[in-house]
Design an enzyme around this catalytic site. Structure first.
Site: not given
Length: 264
Positions: A69, A126, A229, A71
């Site tokens: 994705s 992340k 996100s 994010s």
């Protein structure tokens, strides 16, 4: 899902390894030179070294992942194929993820792959923002660590082709190196937890954002694409035992080969 693949790889290694041992120490001595090697022995013994090498490499050295994705834009794009360092933070036993040798801990600013606390069969990626014991606040789209606002510098605009929209780009310095983040000043992102996660009582959700005290043994992680996100602001903290490794290299993007080798 990497856990399922690791388990499949482990089972394949056990099966082919058993065939190799059976042939090496028992069957081979009973066959005459004229006898043909059974196909299941030939294939099993041939594949075992390859499967063993792949299993050891991805369990203890590096593991490939695909970014699913946006994010982590602008740092990582959907479709980036990255490598994750598996030994920077210590040696863990595959499948059960128990750390047997500690070599270090994640640092603020590291981009890490970890098993999603809500569903550990899913891998997330992340950036580590909060360390154990930190107070993390995200208020009015500004990040604060232990009461100090993290300084940012405007760095033009970034066009998101998937959303057909421009977002403000900033340079932020969380750790030793600078990284870029995206913020959409015009959007309204209401922060609400998606489940009652462990240590939920350490977080306060307000109309202007949220404040969390990171418990010991856990980390606070956020995506660089701050308004797009799903991260610790919504589902809570990342336990140390969930961390898979540190992302460090883009080895391929089939739709944009120029990204090979880039990071940040």
């Amino acid at each position: 899902m990497s856990w399922n693949f690791s388990l499949i790889l482990f089972i394949a290694m056990l099966i082919t390894g058993s065939v190799w041992v059976l042939d090496r120490f028992f069957l081979r001595h009973k066959r005459s030179p004229e006898d043909k090697t059974p196909w299941w022995v030939e294939y099993g013994a041939s594949f075992f070294p390859v499967i063993l090498f792949v299993f050891v490499l991805r369990s203890f050295v590096v593991e490939p992942f695909r970014i699913p994705s946006g994010s982590m834009l602008p740092t990582l794009k959907a479709g980036d194929l990255i490598l994750v360092n598996k030994y920077d933070y210590g040696i863990r036993l595959p499948i059960i993820h128990t750390k047997v040798i500690s070599l270090g801990d994640p640092e603020r600013g590291d981009v890490v792959v970890f098993r999603y606390p809500v569903d550990p069969s899913i891998d997330y990626i992340k950036r580590i923002v909060g360390m154990p014991g930190d107070e993390i606040a995200y208020l009015n789209k500004r990040l604060y660590i232990n009461g100090q606002e993290v300084p940012v510098k405007r760095d033009g605009e970034y066009f998101e082709p998937d959303r057909l929209a421009y977002e403000s780009q900033f340079i932020e310095q969380l750790g030793k190196e600078e990284n870029r983040i995206l913020v959409d000043p015009a959007s309204r992102q209401e922060l609400r937890p998606v489940w009652r996660f462990p240590d939920r009582d350490q977080c306060q959700y307000r109309s202007d954002g949220m404040i969390c005290k990171v418990p010991e043994g856990s980390y606070f992680a956020m995506g660089d694409n701050r308004d797009n996100s799903l991260d610790s602001r919504f589902w809570g903290f990342v336990p140390s035992e969930n961390i898979v490794g540190r992302a460090f290299f883009i080895w391929m993007n089939f739709s944009e080969p120029s990204r090979i080798g880039r990071f940040n």
